[in-house]
Design a protein around this motif. Structure first.
Motif, PDB file in Angstrom:
ATOM      1  N   LEU A 210       7.309 -31.153  30.307  1.00 44.49           N
ATOM      2  CA  LEU A 210       8.261 -32.076  29.685  1.00 44.49           C
ATOM      3  C   LEU A 210       8.871 -31.481  28.427  1.00 44.49           C
ATOM      4  O   LEU A 210      10.070 -31.646  28.164  1.00 44.49           O
ATOM      5  CB  LEU A 210       7.562 -33.397  29.328  1.00 44.49           C
ATOM      6  N   ASP A 211       8.058 -30.795  27.641  1.00 49.31           N
ATOM      7  CA  ASP A 211       8.536 -30.218  26.387  1.00 49.31           C
ATOM      8  C   ASP A 211       9.491 -29.046  26.625  1.00 49.31           C
ATOM      9  O   ASP A 211      10.496 -28.900  25.925  1.00 49.31           O
ATOM     10  CB  ASP A 211       7.344 -29.714  25.554  1.00 49.31           C
ATOM     11  N   GLN A 212       9.154 -28.220  27.609  1.00 51.11           N
ATOM     12  CA  GLN A 212       9.921 -26.993  27.835  1.00 51.11           C
ATOM     13  C   GLN A 212      10.214 -26.819  29.327  1.00 51.11           C
ATOM     14  O   GLN A 212       9.735 -25.871  29.956  1.00 51.11           O
ATOM     15  CB  GLN A 212       9.145 -25.778  27.317  1.00 51.11           C
ATOM     16  N   PRO A 213      11.001 -27.721  29.897  1.00 51.44           N
ATOM     17  CA  PRO A 213      11.245 -27.643  31.344  1.00 51.44           C
ATOM     18  C   PRO A 213      11.905 -26.344  31.777  1.00 51.44           C
ATOM     19  O   PRO A 213      11.675 -25.855  32.889  1.00 51.44           O
ATOM     20  CB  PRO A 213      12.160 -28.851  31.609  1.00 51.44           C
ATOM     21  N   GLN A 214      12.707 -25.756  30.881  1.00 53.29           N
ATOM     22  CA  GLN A 214      13.385 -24.510  31.232  1.00 53.29           C
ATOM     23  C   GLN A 214      12.401 -23.380  31.486  1.00 53.29           C
ATOM     24  O   GLN A 214      12.678 -22.446  32.239  1.00 53.29           O
ATOM     25  CB  GLN A 214      14.389 -24.116  30.130  1.00 53.29           C
ATOM     26  N   LYS A 215      11.209 -23.468  30.867  1.00 55.91           N
ATOM     27  CA  LYS A 215      10.188 -22.430  31.055  1.00 55.91           C
ATOM     28  C   LYS A 215       9.652 -22.421  32.486  1.00 55.91           C
ATOM     29  O   LYS A 215       9.161 -21.402  32.979  1.00 55.91           O
ATOM     30  CB  LYS A 215       9.053 -22.658  30.052  1.00 55.91           C
ATOM     31  N   TYR A 216       9.765 -23.579  33.148  1.00 57.28           N
ATOM     32  CA  TYR A 216       9.227 -23.729  34.503  1.00 57.28           C
ATOM     33  C   TYR A 216      10.297 -23.597  35.580  1.00 57.28           C
ATOM     34  O   TYR A 216      10.010 -23.765  36.767  1.00 57.28           O
ATOM     35  CB  TYR A 216       8.517 -25.074  34.633  1.00 57.28           C
ATOM     36  N   GLU A 217      11.532 -23.305  35.176  1.00 54.61           N
ATOM     37  CA  GLU A 217      12.631 -23.161  36.128  1.00 54.61           C
ATOM     38  C   GLU A 217      12.279 -22.115  37.197  1.00 54.61           C
ATOM     39  O   GLU A 217      11.953 -20.965  36.897  1.00 54.61           O
ATOM     40  CB  GLU A 217      13.907 -22.736  35.399  1.00 54.61           C
ATOM     41  N   VAL A 275      -0.044 -31.369  46.203  1.00 53.11           N
ATOM     42  CA  VAL A 275       1.398 -31.142  46.158  1.00 53.11           C
ATOM     43  C   VAL A 275       1.684 -29.678  45.851  1.00 53.11           C
ATOM     44  O   VAL A 275       1.098 -29.093  44.935  1.00 53.11           O
ATOM     45  CB  VAL A 275       2.046 -32.018  45.068  1.00 53.11           C
ATOM     46  N   THR A 276       2.584 -29.089  46.635  1.00 56.52           N
ATOM     47  CA  THR A 276       3.133 -27.784  46.314  1.00 56.52           C
ATOM     48  C   THR A 276       4.641 -27.963  46.184  1.00 56.52           C
ATOM     49  O   THR A 276       5.296 -28.466  47.113  1.00 56.52           O
ATOM     50  CB  THR A 276       2.828 -26.750  47.413  1.00 56.52           C
ATOM     51  N   ALA A 277       5.192 -27.604  45.048  1.00 54.65           N
ATOM     52  CA  ALA A 277       6.609 -27.873  44.797  1.00 54.65           C
ATOM     53  C   ALA A 277       7.199 -26.832  43.863  1.00 54.65           C
ATOM     54  O   ALA A 277       6.503 -26.259  43.014  1.00 54.65           O
ATOM     55  CB  ALA A 277       6.783 -29.270  44.204  1.00 54.65           C
ATOM     56  N   LYS A 278       8.509 -26.613  44.029  1.00 51.80           N
ATOM     57  CA  LYS A 278       9.248 -25.727  43.120  1.00 51.80           C
ATOM     58  C   LYS A 278       9.923 -26.580  42.060  1.00 51.80           C
ATOM     59  O   LYS A 278      10.453 -27.658  42.361  1.00 51.80           O
ATOM     60  CB  LYS A 278      10.289 -24.916  43.879  1.00 51.80           C
ATOM     61  N   ILE A 279       9.912 -26.106  40.821  1.00 50.47           N
ATOM     62  CA  ILE A 279      10.455 -26.874  39.702  1.00 50.47           C
ATOM     63  C   ILE A 279      11.858 -26.385  39.351  1.00 50.47           C
ATOM     64  O   ILE A 279      12.113 -25.181  39.273  1.00 50.47           O
ATOM     65  CB  ILE A 279       9.546 -26.751  38.461  1.00 50.47           C
ATOM     66  N   LYS A 280      12.739 -27.361  39.143  1.00 55.43           N
ATOM     67  CA  LYS A 280      14.070 -27.068  38.626  1.00 55.43           C
ATOM     68  C   LYS A 280      14.292 -27.907  37.375  1.00 55.43           C
ATOM     69  O   LYS A 280      13.886 -29.067  37.327  1.00 55.43           O
ATOM     70  CB  LYS A 280      15.153 -27.373  39.666  1.00 55.43           C
ATOM     71  N   CYS A 281      14.911 -27.307  36.386  1.00 52.11           N
ATOM     72  CA  CYS A 281      15.239 -28.031  35.159  1.00 52.11           C
ATOM     73  C   CYS A 281      16.614 -28.648  35.347  1.00 52.11           C
ATOM     74  O   CYS A 281      17.615 -27.939  35.442  1.00 52.11           O
ATOM     75  CB  CYS A 281      15.228 -27.078  33.965  1.00 52.11           C
ATOM     76  N   GLY A 291      15.114 -32.337  32.370  1.00 56.43           N
ATOM     77  CA  GLY A 291      13.680 -32.468  32.577  1.00 56.43           C
ATOM     78  C   GLY A 291      13.255 -31.754  33.842  1.00 56.43           C
ATOM     79  O   GLY A 291      14.094 -31.275  34.625  1.00 56.43           O
ATOM     80  N   PRO A 292      11.935 -31.643  34.077  1.00 56.18           N
ATOM     81  CA  PRO A 292      11.435 -30.938  35.258  1.00 56.18           C
ATOM     82  C   PRO A 292      11.500 -31.827  36.502  1.00 56.18           C
ATOM     83  O   PRO A 292      10.925 -32.919  36.531  1.00 56.18           O
ATOM     84  CB  PRO A 292       9.982 -30.632  34.879  1.00 56.18           C
ATOM     85  N   VAL A 293      12.232 -31.369  37.518  1.00 57.68           N
ATOM     86  CA  VAL A 293      12.298 -32.082  38.796  1.00 57.68           C
ATOM     87  C   VAL A 293      11.608 -31.223  39.845  1.00 57.68           C
ATOM     88  O   VAL A 293      11.946 -30.045  40.017  1.00 57.68           O
ATOM     89  CB  VAL A 293      13.753 -32.371  39.211  1.00 57.68           C
ATOM     90  N   LEU A 294      10.642 -31.789  40.539  1.00 59.39           N
ATOM     91  CA  LEU A 294       9.907 -31.072  41.573  1.00 59.39           C
ATOM     92  C   LEU A 294      10.641 -31.187  42.907  1.00 59.39           C
ATOM     93  O   LEU A 294      11.051 -32.284  43.289  1.00 59.39           O
ATOM     94  CB  LEU A 294       8.494 -31.633  41.713  1.00 59.39           C
ATOM     95  N   TYR A 295      10.760 -30.073  43.599  1.00 58.18           N
ATOM     96  CA  TYR A 295      11.313 -30.076  44.951  1.00 58.18           C
ATOM     97  C   TYR A 295      10.171 -29.739  45.905  1.00 58.18           C
ATOM     98  O   TYR A 295       9.643 -28.626  45.906  1.00 58.18           O
ATOM     99  CB  TYR A 295      12.470 -29.089  45.064  1.00 58.18           C
TER     100      TYR A 295
END
Length: 313
Positions: A210-217, A275-281, A291-295
């Motif tokens: 939540l704090d750094q969603p871009q880090k998880y892109e 859950v296995t998911a890819k994160i997009k900011c 924010g982080p959205v899981l696909y």
């Protein structure tokens, strides 16, 4: 024309006056537009009214919560006709009542900021939790001041996010310098092809994403969660998450991230899944910004974990 309103709240001696004084004396912010500062309590720090008046800023004191009424605000509007409104709010007053009561026509709340003395935060959370929750639930920015090497930044960050996940958090050192922060020491491998989030680490993952969603892109994560579905979610989305407790049973809340995937149709509310998911900011109104959205890539049933509750402290 809309009149911007800025509210700074916090308990006595939390740094509200210092923050407002520095802001109002900053020429980049205070550009000569007529500003009123409604001051709801007196602390040890004072304003130099002569300097502020030169900047077209006028202080209006308020003694009691009853006096701080809709009629009072309307009177301020009529008498001063400000182009900007700053409110130094009393941290012991009810913010929810103020929000419900509303403000004069054309006044638009732009930002709410909460100042916190890092040296007393834990004591206030333990002894005055309801008042702290009242302040933190509405705020957009939390400024922890008087920080030092002993400040439990990760613990404080978790406590704030458990109350208000949208709040931004800033740590300032004892000499007032901002940017006094460090990276969370993550207990999982951010460079792995699939980042496995252990049950005990879900709280850290949730807060950091939540704090750094871009880090998880573009990162792929895998974790155990409970399925939440509801009419309040956008069509095609669900929330995999966990029930989390900050410090006591009264603080238990469900925390999770938005997830999109047709596979979720095969699962029911409160199912336990892996859950296995890819994160997009991405921008999403549920996050009030990016924010982080899981696909969803894969989701399978799994048993209820031995410890289904996670702890955010």
């Amino acid at each position: 024309m809309e009149i911007p309103v800025y509210i700074v709240t916090g308990f006595l001696e939390s740094g509200k006056t210092t923050f407002l004084r520095d802001t109002l004396q900053n020429s980049d912010f205070c550009d000569g537009e007529k500003t009123i500062l409604i001051r709801c309590e007196d602390g040890e720090e004072e304003y130099d009214e002569a300097i502020l008046e030169k900047k077209n800023v006028f202080i209006i004191p308020v003694e009691t919560e009853e006096e701080f009424s809709a009629a009072f605000l309307k009177k301020c509007q009529t008498e001063y006709r400000p182009r900007r409104v700053m409110i130094e709010f009393n941290g012991t007053w009810s913010m929810s009542k103020f929000i419900e009561r509303g403000m004069p026509k054309d006044w638009e709340l732009v930002q709410m900021i909460t100042t916190v003395d890092a040296t007393t935060f834990e004591a206030y959370m333990n002894n005055m939790r309801q008042m702290m929750n009242e302040q933190l639930s509405f705020t957009e920015l939390v400024i922890f001041n008087r920080c030092n090497k002993e400040t439990k930044k990760n613990t404080f960050r978790k406590a704030i996010k458990a109350i208000n996940r949208r709040a931004q958090i800033v740590f300032e050192s004892e000499d007032g310098e901002d940017g006094y922060d460090d990276e969370i020491d993550l207990p999982y491998d951010m460079e792995a092809d699939v980042i496995d989030i252990e049950d005990d680490d879900y709280g850290i993952f949730y807060l950091d994403a939540l704090d750094q969603p871009q880090k998880y892109e573009g990162k792929t994560v895998r974790f155990t969660a409970m399925v939440y579905k509801g009419r309040d979610l956008p069509k095609g989305y669900f929330v995999p998450g966990r029930f989390a407790m900050t410090c006591c049973a009264d603080d238990i809340a469900f925390v999770g991230l938005l997830c999109k995937g047709k596979q979720a149709d095969a699962f029911k509310l409160r199912d336990w899944v892996k859950v296995t998911a890819k994160i997009k900011c991405e921008y999403h109104k549920e996050y009030n910004g990016d924010g982080p959205v899981l696909y969803l890539e894969e989701m399978v049933h799994t048993g209820k974990p031995k410890e289904h509750l996670i702890y955010m402290n």
